[in-house]
Structures are given as C-alpha cells and as structure tokens.
Design a protein around this motif. Sequence first.
Motif, mmCIF file in Angstrom:
data_model
loop_
_atom_site.group_PDB
_atom_site.id
_atom_site.type_symbol
_atom_site.label_atom_id
_atom_site.label_comp_id
_atom_site.label_asym_id
_atom_site.label_seq_id
_atom_site.Cartn_x
_atom_site.Cartn_y
_atom_site.Cartn_z
ATOM 1 N N PRO A 696 -6.105 -6.339 1.561
ATOM 2 C CA PRO A 696 -4.567 -6.816 1.942
ATOM 3 C C PRO A 696 -3.516 -5.999 1.210
ATOM 4 O O PRO A 696 -2.429 -6.310 1.588
ATOM 5 C CB PRO A 696 -4.661 -8.116 1.738
ATOM 6 N N VAL A 697 -3.706 -5.196 0.074
ATOM 7 C CA VAL A 697 -2.836 -4.542 -0.332
ATOM 8 C C VAL A 697 -2.239 -3.319 0.291
ATOM 9 O O VAL A 697 -0.999 -3.168 0.027
ATOM 10 C CB VAL A 697 -3.292 -3.803 -1.774
ATOM 11 N N LEU A 698 -2.831 -3.195 1.325
ATOM 12 C CA LEU A 698 -2.313 -2.126 2.623
ATOM 13 C C LEU A 698 -1.457 -3.027 3.412
ATOM 14 O O LEU A 698 -1.817 -3.981 3.905
ATOM 15 C CB LEU A 698 -3.276 -1.562 3.275
ATOM 16 N N GLY A 699 -0.013 -2.776 3.261
ATOM 17 C CA GLY A 699 0.814 -3.598 4.136
ATOM 18 C C GLY A 699 1.088 -2.780 5.727
ATOM 19 O O GLY A 699 0.268 -2.167 6.576
ATOM 20 N N VAL A 710 2.072 4.492 4.461
ATOM 21 C CA VAL A 710 1.363 3.157 4.255
ATOM 22 C C VAL A 710 1.962 2.288 3.252
ATOM 23 O O VAL A 710 1.959 2.807 1.990
ATOM 24 C CB VAL A 710 -0.264 3.349 4.003
ATOM 25 N N ASP A 711 2.317 1.325 3.477
ATOM 26 C CA ASP A 711 2.979 0.459 2.487
ATOM 27 C C ASP A 711 1.916 -0.319 1.513
ATOM 28 O O ASP A 711 0.897 -0.576 1.981
ATOM 29 C CB ASP A 711 3.649 -0.902 3.180
ATOM 30 N N ILE A 712 2.055 -0.232 0.070
ATOM 31 C CA ILE A 712 1.367 -0.862 -0.836
ATOM 32 C C ILE A 712 2.187 -2.085 -1.405
ATOM 33 O O ILE A 712 3.472 -1.808 -1.596
ATOM 34 C CB ILE A 712 1.218 0.282 -1.952
ATOM 35 N N ILE A 713 1.428 -3.172 -1.061
ATOM 36 C CA ILE A 713 2.343 -4.490 -1.410
ATOM 37 C C ILE A 713 1.356 -5.285 -2.447
ATOM 38 O O ILE A 713 0.318 -5.339 -2.477
ATOM 39 C CB ILE A 713 2.625 -5.005 -0.295
ATOM 40 N N THR A 714 2.092 -6.341 -3.117
ATOM 41 C CA THR A 714 1.487 -7.427 -3.804
ATOM 42 C C THR A 714 0.772 -8.269 -2.877
ATOM 43 O O THR A 714 1.087 -8.458 -1.584
ATOM 44 C CB THR A 714 2.658 -7.937 -4.768
ATOM 45 N N ALA A 715 0.264 -9.232 -3.587
ATOM 46 C CA ALA A 715 -0.417 -10.371 -2.939
ATOM 47 C C ALA A 715 0.692 -11.334 -2.232
ATOM 48 O O ALA A 715 0.552 -12.104 -1.118
ATOM 49 C CB ALA A 715 -0.934 -11.336 -4.048
ATOM 50 N N GLU A 716 2.026 -11.326 -2.738
ATOM 51 C CA GLU A 716 3.175 -12.011 -2.259
ATOM 52 C C GLU A 716 3.792 -11.258 -1.341
ATOM 53 O O GLU A 716 4.816 -11.576 -0.420
ATOM 54 C CB GLU A 716 4.117 -12.381 -3.267
ATOM 55 N N GLY A 717 3.335 -9.965 -0.895
ATOM 56 C CA GLY A 717 3.727 -9.406 0.217
ATOM 57 C C GLY A 717 5.156 -8.355 -0.409
ATOM 58 O O GLY A 717 5.776 -7.866 0.709
ATOM 59 N N LYS A 718 5.284 -8.209 -1.726
ATOM 60 C CA LYS A 718 6.433 -7.382 -2.027
ATOM 61 C C LYS A 718 5.974 -6.077 -2.442
ATOM 62 O O LYS A 718 4.910 -5.693 -2.565
ATOM 63 C CB LYS A 718 6.906 -8.092 -3.309
ATOM 64 N N PRO A 719 6.921 -5.184 -2.222
ATOM 65 C CA PRO A 719 6.594 -3.579 -2.530
ATOM 66 C C PRO A 719 5.885 -3.553 -4.125
ATOM 67 O O PRO A 719 6.460 -4.050 -5.002
ATOM 68 C CB PRO A 719 8.059 -2.651 -2.557
ATOM 69 N N ASP A 720 4.701 -2.761 -4.192
ATOM 70 C CA ASP A 720 4.182 -2.589 -5.394
ATOM 71 C C ASP A 720 4.188 -0.934 -5.552
ATOM 72 O O ASP A 720 2.980 -0.320 -5.419
ATOM 73 C CB ASP A 720 2.699 -3.088 -5.227
ATOM 74 N N GLY A 721 5.003 -0.551 -6.208
ATOM 75 C CA GLY A 721 5.211 0.842 -6.483
ATOM 76 C C GLY A 721 4.310 1.437 -7.508
ATOM 77 O O GLY A 721 3.740 2.531 -7.448
ATOM 78 N N ASP A 722 3.941 0.414 -8.615
ATOM 79 C CA ASP A 722 2.998 0.903 -9.617
ATOM 80 C C ASP A 722 1.673 0.878 -8.984
ATOM 81 O O ASP A 722 1.055 1.788 -9.560
ATOM 82 C CB ASP A 722 3.058 -0.234 -10.820
ATOM 83 N N ARG A 723 1.208 0.055 -8.238
ATOM 84 C CA ARG A 723 0.029 0.417 -7.646
ATOM 85 C C ARG A 723 -0.165 1.520 -6.841
ATOM 86 O O ARG A 723 -1.181 2.159 -6.727
ATOM 87 C CB ARG A 723 -0.193 -0.980 -6.604
ATOM 88 N N VAL A 747 5.323 3.655 -0.682
ATOM 89 C CA VAL A 747 4.783 4.006 0.513
ATOM 90 C C VAL A 747 4.129 5.267 0.324
ATOM 91 O O VAL A 747 4.494 6.125 -0.232
ATOM 92 C CB VAL A 747 5.781 4.161 1.679
ATOM 93 N N LEU A 748 2.756 5.213 0.954
ATOM 94 C CA LEU A 748 1.885 6.354 0.491
ATOM 95 C C LEU A 748 2.374 7.487 1.660
ATOM 96 O O LEU A 748 2.382 7.219 2.712
ATOM 97 C CB LEU A 748 0.169 5.998 0.573
ATOM 98 N N LYS A 749 2.528 8.456 1.433
ATOM 99 C CA LYS A 749 3.299 9.456 2.063
ATOM 100 C C LYS A 749 1.839 10.360 2.572
ATOM 101 O O LYS A 749 1.572 11.313 1.654
ATOM 102 C CB LYS A 749 4.042 10.500 1.331
ATOM 103 N N ILE A 750 1.808 10.436 3.911
ATOM 104 C CA ILE A 750 0.591 11.137 4.463
ATOM 105 C C ILE A 750 1.344 12.237 5.396
ATOM 106 O O ILE A 750 1.810 11.839 6.461
ATOM 107 C CB ILE A 750 -0.339 10.001 5.184
#
Length: 777
Positions: A696-699, A710-723, A747-750
């Motif tokens: 679920p870290v993938l948003g 592909v968004d990377i988010i925290t458990a609370e749904g907030k942006p997680d740039g560190d991850r 955001v993972l850039k593909i």
Amino acid sequence: MSTKQNLESLLTTPAPHFSAGEAEQIAAEFFGLSGTATALDSERDLNFHLVTEDGDQYVIKIANSSEDPAIIDMQLKALEHIAHVAPDLPVPKVVLSNEGKLVEEAKAADGRTHPVRVVSYLPGIYPEEEFFSEDFYRQMGNFLARTAKALQGFFHPIANYELLWDLKHASNLRKYLGYVEDPKHYKLAEKFLDRFEKHVLPLIPKLRAQIVHNDLVPNNLLVGKEDHGKIVGIIDFGDLTHTLIIIDLAATIADTISVDSDAVEVAAQITAGYHEINPLEEAELRVLYDLVGTRLVMLNLIAIWRVTLHPDNYDYIMSGVGPTWVILEQWLELDPEQVTRRLLRTCGFWEQKVIEKASRESYQSLLDRREQLLGPLAYLFYDQPLHIVRGEGVWLYDRDNIRYLDVYNNVPQVGHCHPHVVNRIAEQAGLLNTSTRYLHEHILELAERITAKLPEKLSICSFVCTGSEANELAWIMAKLVSGNTGALITHHSYHGSTDAIGQFSPESLPAGKVPPHVRTLDPPTSNSNWPKPDAGIRDAIRAMEVDGHQPAMCLLDTSFVSDGIFTAPKGYLKALFAATRAAGGLCVADEVQGGFGRFGGNFWGFEYDEVIPDIVTMGKPMGNGHPIAAVVTTAEIAEALARDRGYFNTFGGNPVSCAAGLAVLDVIEKEGLQENALRVGAYLKKGFEELREDYPVLGGIHGAGLLLGVDIITAEGKPDGDRADQIMNHLRVNRVLIGVTGPDENVLKIRPPLVFEEAHADILLAALKGALEETQR
C-alpha cells in the motif's frame, strides 16, 4: 493471403494419406509426369520420389491440409528466385503443373484436400557423422551463407508469419515447459530461456533480418554418393521465414553439434565458413552462444509436447531428445564469454571493444576532478553515482561492462545508439553540416513530416538546438503577438534554463521566488474527473493584473512531468486555453517530454483535449540525444516575428541535426514504437496495480504509455519523498535506473526509451518488488 500461420495446427493435424499409386496418378493428372513413386521419410506432410521412364527424377510434395497456401507459395517462389539469382546453388527446381500453376490440389480418401507441388529431385545421400570434419563444417557455413545471400533480395507478403521454429519467438516456448518431467531438464531449459530473454530479446530490433532457410541442418543437406564429405544439395525449405540472419546460423550450429563433438570447434568452423561468404557483424556474434542454447531447448520442448499428441510415433519424435539434453548440459558448462571471444576472433574481431584508457581512472579521482572542474552546479544522480561509458537500446553500461536497465532517460526516444539514427548522423556529417542560410532538403523534409502530425494551422517550423531555446522563442513570439508581458504555468513545472524561461520553471527556483509577471495554476492531479479550472486561471490572471501584467502566454508541459506526471483530463486544456485567449494571450504546448508518441494513445500530449495550441515546442527526444529542437506555429505568428525582428539560429536545423530528426521519425514509424508504448505502458501499469495490492506504500498511478508516475505514500496517505528516494537508490544498486519527481519528490518517474518491451517491464517490476520489500524493513 493469410498473414499468420496456426502455430500448432500443423503438428496436431494428421499427415496426408496417399498411397504410392495415388501419388503417381496425381503426378500424371496434374503435372503430366508418368513414373514410379516411392515414399520418402516425412513428418507433417507426405513426400514421394518419382522416377519417370526417361530416368528423370522428381519429388512430389503433398502438404498437410493445415498448411497455409501462402506459405507454400512463398517457399516455391523463393526457390524460383534462387534459381534466377544463384543458379549454381544446388536447390530443387520448381515444376509447374499442366495449367502453369505452382500448386494444385488433391483430395484424399478421407475427404481432406491437400496442396500438391512438384520439384526436381536432387541426387545424393544424407551426410553421416563419421565424415564430419573441419572442412565439412566450413562447407556447411558456406552453403548457408550462399543461401542467405541468394535470398537477400527476395520478399513475400507472408514472410513475417509467426513460425513455431523461429527463435525470435522463443519466449513462447515457456508454455511447453510443463511437459518436461525431469526437474533437472526443466531447470536447464528454463535457464536458456531466461538467458534468451535477458541477452537476446532486447537486441532483436537492432539485428539484421531477412528471409532465411532457418533449418539448414545435416538432415536437410545432401552429399555426394562417392564423396561423402562434399555437399551437393540443399533441400526442405519448409521453415523458410523472415527472421534474424544470426538465427539462421544458430539453427545450423545447434543441430550439427553432437554429444561427442567439440561444440565450440563446430560452432567456430561453421561460423568461419559463413563469414567468408556473408560477413557477420560483431553484435550478431555476441548473441550466438545464447541462440544456439535456445535452439537446442526449442528442439526438445517441441518434441516433448508433440509426442503427447502422437504417442504412436514416440520413437521417431523422441529419438534426439536424450542426446540433446546432454549437449545442452555441455553447452551450459562452457564459459559464454570465452565462446563469444572465440567466435569474434574467428571472424576477425580480435578483441572486444576496449574502453578508453581514461575511463580506468579511479572512481574517486573522477569525482574529485569533476568537482574541481565543473563545480557545484553539475550534480549527479543517485547516492552512489554511476560511471556510464556506453548505451544500447534500453541498457546503459558502466566501465566494468555492468549493464543497467534504463527506465529514466526519455532523450534517447528510440533507444540508446539506435543504429539507424547513428548511421544517418554519421553519413550526413561526412557530407555537409552548415547553417540554414543555404538550401537543403533535410530541413524541408523534417518540417513536412512534423507538421503532418499536427493540426493544419500549425504549419511553420523554426528549428533550434534545445528545448530551452524552443520555449524562449515561443515566449518572444507570444509577447510580440499579444503585446502582453505575463506568463501562466503550473505550480511545479519545468520549461528550461535560459534567463527568461528559467523564471517559468518553479521546479528549479527557490520556494516563493516566482517573479511578479508569472502566475501558477493547479496541474491535474489525476488522469480523470478533473473539474474545469476556470476559476483558478481567472484568479491567476487577476493577480497578474495587480502587478501590471496581462498574460502573453499559457505555457503547459502537456505531460506535467515535474508536477507528478499526468495526462490532461477532458476540458482541462480547453478551459485554460479559452481563458488565456480571452485575456489576449497565446497558448503554448510544451511537448519536449510527452511528444513523439511517448503517450502511446496520442502522438502529442495536447491531443488529450479538444484544443489546438497557437505554438508547439519540442526538443530532447526528437533527435534521440542529438541537439535539435523546434517551434511550430501558425503562418500569421511567424509572419509577425519576421516583420518585427526575424530569427536566426546558427546550428538550428543544420543538415546533421535534421538527419537525426528524420531518422527518429523513421524508427518510430517503422518499428511501431507509439503502438509499443501503448501496449507496454498498459502492461506496466497493470503490473504496478497488482504490486499495490500487496504494498500500500504505492499510491496513485498516473500518466500513460511509457510516461508513468507512481506515488509513494505513508500509511496515512501523505507523500513520502524519503521512501521514494530509498526505492530509487535501491533500484540503482540492483541495476535498474529510475528517477523521482513531483513537488514532494515522492513520485517514481518512469519514462524509458520507447523500445522498452514487456520483458523489460518484468525486470523493473521484479526489482521494484525487491525494493519495496527491502525499504519497509
């Protein structure tokens, strides 16, 4: 004519049933040949040796009822072609029927109708292994090369049909792995299929291809009855197809190696014989080891599957399976690099490419020199920067020849160092490179081909060298035509690095440093259901007016890469364009990142909405890395600039750059890369969605084709740039290169080269799964 052969029907449909007497009747009735027929060994069809009263000899070939008539037509016309261009090559001659036809039809007792053709009989016997020698292997290579050269000018509409025995489709063999009962053999077959997909599959679009025999093996050769070591005939063109030249050679080598032979020596001598007649390329030789192994796997997997369909023919079908497993084991024990080196040297490529001596400078020394000479502005990617020395397709190679899957670089639009682009650049550089103050065809052809892909009113091209220059010129045009001085952009966009355009690139500006003549707008934050942003742009225009400006242009990266990668929802661009024009401004579509087919469904990003820009800018990918960019606008806007001040760019539109641009369009069109982006992008997006179920870290997953975020988010749904940064660097360590983007850099850039295939997507997805596992610990 049919364009696709049923891959399995030939092996599942029973062979024809005709007696020798019936074959004699067919020969007399349809071909006017009277004689005695004797059955020959055959598999999926039926063959007879016919001897006439005058002593003339022929082969009557009665095809399986499932055989595509177009494929038979191709085989016969190929023989006619060879007879015309290489009459000394000992292949069967085609005999026409009484009606002048290549093929007639005969009805069997069971009611099935079968195609029938007649060719001349070649005297000789099948070669026996005891007479194989270095000279014989070289002869095999010679005859294979002579056949390939004779077929170089031959074409047939059915030639690219999907043939089960064509190695370029070897990935399809995986469905037969389940028939392998021995676990050791299963792993052996799987190993070579894995190697094929890793080392060969990505290179297939770059290797030479033509119609080839594809089965010139000892059982399809004839030697003299008196001289058993002299090849006198080539038979059975039943596997003729359009495939890689090197696949033709691999089939011959694989089927000639025996359990007791020196496999490398066999391969080297056949290759040497081939190279004498039809020189091979270095890139072809580098995949030969894996193609030979895959061909051996192919022989066994097809046999093991077929015997389940025809258990009554077990001994014949399975006769070679046991020895082939042994040969495969022996082939696997060889060092692929040593085998390849031997093959390269056999053909005169004495050494592998040597990396420049300077590249052996220590890693730390390079970092130190870079910092000293380039300063703090030249930053590097990743926590552990890479020292890349060459690129090929979707791969980048470091100085130790370790390769990395490039899922980041959109500049090499058609793949790193695509040979067509490289050759066009080199050829033109050897002829002429000068400014546009002289007449030249390339710039006109490139302008024609680009404008043909745009709305009719966008008809005038101005060529520059970079995307920054293109947007700078668009800004000049917009200010001149509108009489205004303001610009509307999205919140975190990037449009270039010149003084003027840098002010329209908030991604590169300190927070809050957007100048007073610039106002920002909300980008779309999903690919659908985005409300029309009328109020937002009206507010931005009113705020701009407070500082004494009106919009000269609304400049939009139609892929919104720096904002997080999105496609414009219906109505989004329409609303922004309408409000901008109502305020006197021009609408500019920045297609530097999203254009040239990357989105798959559309060639340009602005095509996601029902709008026509006043100006379109493009850059980076249009030259596959060569510095070329363009501005396309209307005749009226171009005329206004010409009257006011004109425009000239010394290097913009030079013949070499235009040659690169034309070559890129060639490749996109001929290799179907826009369609590939659509297909592989959908496959990749589905893979991300499946991963998201477990991680679920993938948003959100947004974008289209081969431009995905592909968004990377925290458990609370907030942006997680560190991850996101951890994931990016984990992938880099595991030889997969991506980037991050978005205001929060989460955001993972593909955005890989458009030659990215499903097999490459699988590598990315597997690596991403590993990164997600590792970074959640």
